[in-house]
Motif scaffolding. Structure first.
Motif, PDB file in Angstrom:
ATOM      1  N   TYR A  97      -8.044  -7.115   0.752  1.00 32.02           N
ATOM      2  CA  TYR A  97      -7.631  -5.998  -0.086  1.00 32.02           C
ATOM      3  C   TYR A  97      -8.580  -5.860  -1.261  1.00 32.02           C
ATOM      4  O   TYR A  97      -9.278  -6.797  -1.631  1.00 32.02           O
ATOM      5  CB  TYR A  97      -6.191  -6.160  -0.575  1.00 32.02           C
ATOM      6  CG  TYR A  97      -6.005  -7.208  -1.649  1.00 32.02           C
ATOM      7  CD1 TYR A  97      -6.258  -6.925  -2.987  1.00 32.02           C
ATOM      8  CD2 TYR A  97      -5.570  -8.480  -1.328  1.00 32.02           C
ATOM      9  CE1 TYR A  97      -6.092  -7.888  -3.972  1.00 32.02           C
ATOM     10  CE2 TYR A  97      -5.393  -9.439  -2.301  1.00 32.02           C
ATOM     11  CZ  TYR A  97      -5.660  -9.143  -3.615  1.00 32.02           C
ATOM     12  OH  TYR A  97      -5.492 -10.089  -4.585  1.00 32.02           O
TER      13      TYR A  97
ATOM     14  N   LYS B  34      -2.668   3.409  -3.032  1.00 29.21           N
ATOM     15  CA  LYS B  34      -2.379   2.591  -4.209  1.00 29.21           C
ATOM     16  C   LYS B  34      -2.022   1.182  -3.729  1.00 29.21           C
ATOM     17  O   LYS B  34      -1.025   0.973  -3.030  1.00 29.21           O
ATOM     18  CB  LYS B  34      -1.219   3.186  -4.986  1.00 29.21           C
ATOM     19  CG  LYS B  34      -0.853   2.403  -6.211  1.00 29.21           C
ATOM     20  CD  LYS B  34       0.371   2.992  -6.894  1.00 29.21           C
ATOM     21  CE  LYS B  34       0.874   2.025  -7.924  1.00 29.21           C
ATOM     22  NZ  LYS B  34       2.271   2.227  -8.211  1.00 29.21           N
ATOM     23  N   VAL B  35      -2.836   0.177  -4.108  1.00 27.91           N
ATOM     24  CA  VAL B  35      -2.665  -1.193  -3.661  1.00 27.91           C
ATOM     25  C   VAL B  35      -2.032  -2.034  -4.757  1.00 27.91           C
ATOM     26  O   VAL B  35      -2.437  -1.959  -5.912  1.00 27.91           O
ATOM     27  CB  VAL B  35      -4.022  -1.812  -3.256  1.00 27.91           C
ATOM     28  CG1 VAL B  35      -3.848  -3.258  -2.825  1.00 27.91           C
ATOM     29  CG2 VAL B  35      -4.691  -1.001  -2.161  1.00 27.91           C
TER      30      VAL B  35
ATOM     31  N   LYS C 138      -6.299   3.452   2.934  1.00 24.20           N
ATOM     32  CA  LYS C 138      -6.523   3.751   1.519  1.00 24.20           C
ATOM     33  C   LYS C 138      -5.254   4.228   0.841  1.00 24.20           C
ATOM     34  O   LYS C 138      -4.407   4.864   1.456  1.00 24.20           O
ATOM     35  CB  LYS C 138      -7.612   4.799   1.382  1.00 24.20           C
ATOM     36  CG  LYS C 138      -8.958   4.317   1.868  1.00 24.20           C
ATOM     37  CD  LYS C 138     -10.024   5.345   1.666  1.00 24.20           C
ATOM     38  CE  LYS C 138     -11.352   4.782   2.160  1.00 24.20           C
ATOM     39  NZ  LYS C 138     -12.446   5.690   1.898  1.00 24.20           N
TER      40      LYS C 138
ATOM     41  N   LEU D  18       0.874  -1.166   0.000  1.00 27.64           N
ATOM     42  CA  LEU D  18       0.000   0.000   0.000  1.00 27.64           C
ATOM     43  C   LEU D  18       0.911   1.216   0.000  1.00 27.64           C
ATOM     44  O   LEU D  18       1.696   1.408   0.942  1.00 27.64           O
ATOM     45  CB  LEU D  18      -0.918   0.007   1.230  1.00 27.64           C
ATOM     46  CG  LEU D  18      -1.845   1.202   1.331  1.00 27.64           C
ATOM     47  CD1 LEU D  18      -2.951   1.098   0.288  1.00 27.64           C
ATOM     48  CD2 LEU D  18      -2.445   1.301   2.716  1.00 27.64           C
ATOM     49  N   ASN D  19       0.813   2.020  -1.048  1.00 33.23           N
ATOM     50  CA  ASN D  19       1.676   3.198  -1.206  1.00 33.23           C
ATOM     51  C   ASN D  19       3.151   2.821  -1.050  1.00 33.23           C
ATOM     52  O   ASN D  19       3.899   3.474  -0.340  1.00 33.23           O
ATOM     53  CB  ASN D  19       1.287   4.287  -0.201  1.00 33.23           C
ATOM     54  CG  ASN D  19      -0.113   4.793  -0.441  1.00 33.23           C
ATOM     55  OD1 ASN D  19      -0.618   4.776  -1.551  1.00 33.23           O
ATOM     56  ND2 ASN D  19      -0.766   5.229   0.621  1.00 33.23           N
TER      57      ASN D  19
ATOM     58  N   TRP E 171      -7.901   0.001  -1.258  1.00 32.67           N
ATOM     59  CA  TRP E 171      -7.852  -0.117   0.195  1.00 32.67           C
ATOM     60  C   TRP E 171      -7.411  -1.509   0.616  1.00 32.67           C
ATOM     61  O   TRP E 171      -7.505  -2.461  -0.135  1.00 32.67           O
ATOM     62  CB  TRP E 171      -9.180   0.221   0.858  1.00 32.67           C
ATOM     63  CG  TRP E 171     -10.354  -0.604   0.415  1.00 32.67           C
ATOM     64  CD1 TRP E 171     -11.256  -0.276  -0.546  1.00 32.67           C
ATOM     65  CD2 TRP E 171     -10.745  -1.898   0.888  1.00 32.67           C
ATOM     66  NE1 TRP E 171     -12.180  -1.289  -0.697  1.00 32.67           N
ATOM     67  CE2 TRP E 171     -11.896  -2.288   0.180  1.00 32.67           C
ATOM     68  CE3 TRP E 171     -10.236  -2.768   1.838  1.00 32.67           C
ATOM     69  CZ2 TRP E 171     -12.535  -3.498   0.391  1.00 32.67           C
ATOM     70  CZ3 TRP E 171     -10.882  -3.978   2.056  1.00 32.67           C
ATOM     71  CH2 TRP E 171     -12.020  -4.334   1.344  1.00 32.67           C
ATOM     72  N   ILE E 172      -6.887  -1.583   1.853  1.00 37.68           N
ATOM     73  CA  ILE E 172      -6.620  -2.855   2.509  1.00 37.68           C
ATOM     74  C   ILE E 172      -7.240  -2.778   3.898  1.00 37.68           C
ATOM     75  O   ILE E 172      -7.407  -1.686   4.454  1.00 37.68           O
ATOM     76  CB  ILE E 172      -5.120  -3.180   2.608  1.00 37.68           C
ATOM     77  CG1 ILE E 172      -4.388  -2.181   3.485  1.00 37.68           C
ATOM     78  CG2 ILE E 172      -4.491  -3.277   1.238  1.00 37.68           C
ATOM     79  CD1 ILE E 172      -2.947  -2.576   3.807  1.00 37.68           C
TER      80      ILE E 172
END
Length: 82
Positions: free
Chosen positions: A47, A76-77, A74, A36-37, A53-54
């Motif tokens: 996810y 970029k996954v 929230k 995530l990010n 989101w995860i």
């Protein structure tokens, strides 16, 4: 390293809980990584790539049924096979 060329593509949404409609036991037989990010999470329970989101457990807090409280993070996954 495992050979990931033979594995099925990861779904858009995946959950580790067997009672969830997004649970896929065949995919979960293999070790999956979640970013995530650009930060890797080892405690992600669910996810969704398209929604970004995860879900992770919120410390030691439990709900009234004894399950860990989940929070959504929230960003970029990215999901990948290890």
């Amino acid at each position: 390293m495992n050979d990931t060329t033979q594995l099925a593509p990861l779904p858009d949404r995946l959950s580790v809980h067997p009672r969830s409609p997004h649970h896929n036991a065949e995919v979960l037989k293999h070790e999956i990584g979640i970013k995530l990010n650009d930060k890797e999470y080892t405690n992600a329970e669910e996810y969704c790539i398209s929604e970004g989101w995860i879900a992770v457990a919120s410390g030691k807090a439990l709900d009234r049924k004894g399950n860990p409280l989940m929070i959504k993070l929230k960003g970029k996954v990215e999901a990948f096979y290890r």
